[in-house]
Write an enzyme that holds these catalytic residues in place. Structure first.
Site, mmCIF file in Angstrom:
data_model
loop_
_atom_site.group_PDB
_atom_site.id
_atom_site.type_symbol
_atom_site.label_atom_id
_atom_site.label_comp_id
_atom_site.label_asym_id
_atom_site.label_seq_id
_atom_site.Cartn_x
_atom_site.Cartn_y
_atom_site.Cartn_z
ATOM 1 N N TYR A 124 5.891 1.451 -9.114
ATOM 2 C CA TYR A 124 5.199 0.173 -8.947
ATOM 3 C C TYR A 124 4.399 -0.185 -10.205
ATOM 4 O O TYR A 124 4.400 -1.342 -10.633
ATOM 5 C CB TYR A 124 4.303 0.204 -7.710
ATOM 6 C CG TYR A 124 5.074 0.436 -6.425
ATOM 7 C CD1 TYR A 124 6.243 -0.264 -6.140
ATOM 8 C CD2 TYR A 124 4.651 1.378 -5.499
ATOM 9 C CE1 TYR A 124 6.960 -0.044 -4.970
ATOM 10 C CE2 TYR A 124 5.360 1.598 -4.320
ATOM 11 C CZ TYR A 124 6.509 0.897 -4.063
ATOM 12 O OH TYR A 124 7.205 1.104 -2.914
ATOM 13 N N GLU A 168 0.874 -1.167 0.000
ATOM 14 C CA GLU A 168 0.000 0.000 0.000
ATOM 15 C C GLU A 168 0.909 1.215 0.000
ATOM 16 O O GLU A 168 1.991 1.193 0.592
ATOM 17 C CB GLU A 168 -0.950 0.002 1.188
ATOM 18 C CG GLU A 168 -0.286 -0.097 2.511
ATOM 19 C CD GLU A 168 -1.242 -0.526 3.612
ATOM 20 O OE1 GLU A 168 -1.023 -0.056 4.727
ATOM 21 O OE2 GLU A 168 -2.168 -1.306 3.369
ATOM 22 N N ASN A 209 2.551 9.620 -3.302
ATOM 23 C CA ASN A 209 3.929 9.135 -3.383
ATOM 24 C C ASN A 209 4.295 8.854 -4.838
ATOM 25 O O ASN A 209 3.602 8.097 -5.527
ATOM 26 C CB ASN A 209 4.073 7.873 -2.528
ATOM 27 C CG ASN A 209 5.501 7.434 -2.344
ATOM 28 O OD1 ASN A 209 6.330 7.596 -3.227
ATOM 29 N ND2 ASN A 209 5.778 6.839 -1.204
#
Length: 158
Positions: A115, A104, A109
């Site tokens: 990711y 998470e 961010n």
């Protein structure tokens, strides 16, 4: 540049805590890292000269690897270290027969893009999950921020 990762030890904690405090408004405590060390799933990201560049902490449950904390030291940020380190960690957990990696991340961010580039998919949102600092009427006040839940199917990785 990132070369390898190794198991984090208690002698690394001073450096790790310093980086954590430089990197986050709400850093992990020393006890949080000690717990990660006790669980044996905390790693230091290193270069060829054995200098630490960042760290990663995981929790494993059955065939799942949960990324709890991933940080590249600010002076090494945006140099491809996070990407290279995550590729190595993904391969490591895949070779250890884990089927899925979960995490998470704060919606603000920039690692969200990292990711996604690595193949993680968004699975949901935890509303108001993280504490954050925001400016409100010219003052810095505590607020809340959503967490994005993401997963990577390790069985689909080549």
């Amino acid at each position: 540049m990132f070369s390898y990762f190794r198991t984090m030890t208690s002698s690394d904690l001073s450096w790790v805590l310093s980086v954590e405090q430089q990197s986050y408004d709400y850093p992990w405590s020393e006890q949080g890292f000690e717990k990660a060390l006790d669980d044996g799933l905390a790693y230091l990201l290193c270069d060829l000269d054995h200098r630490p560049l960042g760290y990663a902490c995981f929790l494993t449950v059955l065939d799942e690897a949960h990324l709890l904390n991933f940080c590249v030291a600010p002076k090494y940020a945006r140099q491809g270290i996070g990407y290279a380190a995550m590729l190595a960690l993904i391969e490591y957990f895949k070779s250890a027969d884990y089927h899925i990696m979960l995490l998470e991340v704060r919606e603000s961010n920039s690692a969200v893009n990292l990711y996604k580039k690595l193949g993680f998919e968004e699975n949901g949102i935890r509303p108001n999950y993280y504490k954050t600092l925001v400016y409100q009427e010219g003052e810095l006040v505590q607020g809340r921020e959503d967490a994005i839940l993401m997963s990577l199917n390790l069985m689909d990785q080549e």
